[in-house]
Design a protein around this motif. Sequence first.
Motif, PDB file in Angstrom:
ATOM      1  N   TYR A 140     -40.525  51.944  42.052  1.00 42.36           N
ATOM      2  CA  TYR A 140     -41.141  51.199  43.153  1.00 42.36           C
ATOM      3  C   TYR A 140     -40.058  50.648  44.075  1.00 42.36           C
ATOM      4  N   ASP A 141     -39.173  51.518  44.516  1.00 41.16           N
ATOM      5  CA  ASP A 141     -38.144  51.131  45.458  1.00 41.16           C
ATOM      6  C   ASP A 141     -37.851  52.332  46.361  1.00 41.16           C
ATOM      7  N   PRO A 142     -37.201  52.126  47.518  1.00 43.90           N
ATOM      8  CA  PRO A 142     -37.105  53.185  48.527  1.00 43.90           C
ATOM      9  C   PRO A 142     -36.471  54.488  48.043  1.00 43.90           C
ATOM     10  N   THR A 143     -35.266  54.421  47.454  1.00 42.93           N
ATOM     11  CA  THR A 143     -34.634  55.661  47.004  1.00 42.93           C
ATOM     12  C   THR A 143     -35.418  56.293  45.868  1.00 42.93           C
ATOM     13  N   GLY A 144     -35.949  55.453  44.976  1.00 40.76           N
ATOM     14  CA  GLY A 144     -36.772  55.969  43.894  1.00 40.76           C
ATOM     15  C   GLY A 144     -38.005  56.691  44.399  1.00 40.76           C
TER      16      GLY A 144
END
Length: 530
Positions: A60-64
Motif C-alpha cells: 500500500y505504497d507508491p512503488t509497491g
Amino acid sequence: MHTRPRIRTAVAIAFAAASALVLAGCSGGNSGNNSDGESAGTLVIDAAFSIETADPGHTYDPTGNMVAKAMYETLVDFEGSDVSTPVAGLATWEANDAATEFTFTLEDGRVFSDGSPVTADDVVFSLQRIQGMEEAKPNFLLAGVTIEKVDDSTVRFTTDTPLLQLPAILANPALGIVNSKVVEDNGGATDGSDTAQAFLDGESAGSGPYILDTLDVTSQVVLTKNPEYNGDEEPAYDRVVIRNVTEAATQLINLRGGDTMVAMDLNGDQVAGLGDGFTVDSVPSGQTIFLLLNQSPELAGDLANVKIAEAIRYGLDYDSLLELAGAGATQATGVIPAGFEGALADGIEQDLDHAKAALAESGYAGQTVTLQFPNDYPVGGVDLTSLAERVQDQLSQIGLTVELAPAPVATQLDKYVNGQEAFSMWFWGPDYADSANFLPFGPGLKVGLRANWTADADPELAQLAADTAAATDPAERTAGFTAFAEAMQERGPFVPLIVPGRNISSVDTVQGAVYNSVWEIDIAEITPAG
C-alpha cells in the motif's frame, strides 16, 4: 540547440485519456529502442522507493503499487492515465440498482505465470486473504464486503449499504489476484494465519505481464517477462530494473547520461531544463496540500471559528503559492481535486477586503497563531517549509500574525491524526479513484474529526455527506459531491491550497511512461518508440 521538453499538462488529475506522444528520432543512448514488434532488452526506471514488499496483499505504497500492477492483475482496470471510468480487467461486472450486489464474470482463458487457469476460487481466496489479514494495510478496502463464489467463472460481492465505488476500489493493485494453490502451498490462508509474504517476496504468483526476478526494497526490483501472459498488455521488454535513487538530482544525471530510461521524481525546474531527447508527462498529482483549523475551543481558543478559515481562504495569493510547485501543479479548487466527480471548476481568488472583514467578524484580537507542519517530507517536490513561509507572509497582509512551528513528520503525524494541532498544514491523497475518498473531510468524519469538527457543528453538511455516500443514481451522486465541495469552501475548517505536480520523465526512445494516480505508472504500457 536545446529546446524545452514536450510537457503534457492537464487540469484534471491525469484523468484525460492519454494522447499519443509525438516522439523525436533522437536516441537517448539506451539499447531498448526496438520497433520490430519483438521484445526489447532492458527497461531501467529510477524512483525514490516507497515499497515494503512484493506481496500485493500487504502492498500500500507508491512503488509497491507500481510493482504489483506489473505482476498481478485486478478484476477492474483503468486505461492509461484516465482513472475517471473503471473498465474491465480480469472480469466484467454488473450491479443491482441498489449498488449492494456486484457480479463479476472472469474473462475466458486467462492464466497465471505457471500456466494454470484463473478461476473464481482464486479471486475469492485472494480477496478473503486480505480481509483475514487485519494488520495488512489494504485490509480496510474491503471492509463490510462479502465475497462468494457463484461458479468457476463468477464471483458475487454484497454489501449492507450502497457501494457504488466498489469497481474503482477493486482496481487497486493491492487487490491483485494470486494463484490460490501456489500461495496456499506456501503459507497462504484466509483466516488471519497467513504467512505467505516471505514466499511472495521471492516469487510471484500472478497473471500479469511481468514476474518477479529479485526484490531488494532498499536498492532495486528486477522483473522479467511472463512467458505465459495472454492478456492485452503484452510486455515490450524482457527485463525491467527499478532502482532506488532517492535524490532527484541523481535521477536527472542518470537520465541525461543514458543510464536510465525513466525518472519518476524530477521537479518542475529540472524537467523545464531537460532539453531535446526527452519526453515529460507533467500533470497534477493525486495529493492536495491544505490548512487545518481545529474547532476545539479548549485546544484552539479563538481559532475555533470557521470565520478564521474564511479569512485565510480569501487572504491567500494562490498564484504565488503555485510558483513554489512548478510544472504540473494546480490550485486546489476545493477538498475534491479537479478531475474527480463534483470538483469545483474554479478556486478561490484572493480578496483582501473579504478576508479582513471575515477576520474582524471572527473576533480575532491580534494574538499570534502557530502553524505546525512536517518539514522533512516534500509533497510532489513541494517543500512545505517554503510554502508555510509564503502563507505566513501573505496572512500578515490581512492582519493575522502567524508563527511557524516545523517538526519531523514522525513527530507531527500522531498529533495531526489525533486532532491535537490547532493550526496545521497537511496533505491528503485518495485511497482509490472515487470522490467518496473526500467525504471524510466532512463534520464528524475521519478528517473532520482531526479538526475536532463534529457532526453537530454542522448537521446539514454532515447529512449531505451521508446522503452522497449512500447515493446510487450517478447524476444524484455527482450533484451531491458538488454541493459538498461548495459547502466545504463556504464554511469548512479546511483551506485547500495546491495540488502538486508529478513529472514522469523519459528518454524519447521509449513511450507510454504516463502518470496514474493509483499505481504511478503502468510498466507494461511502456514500449520502445517507433
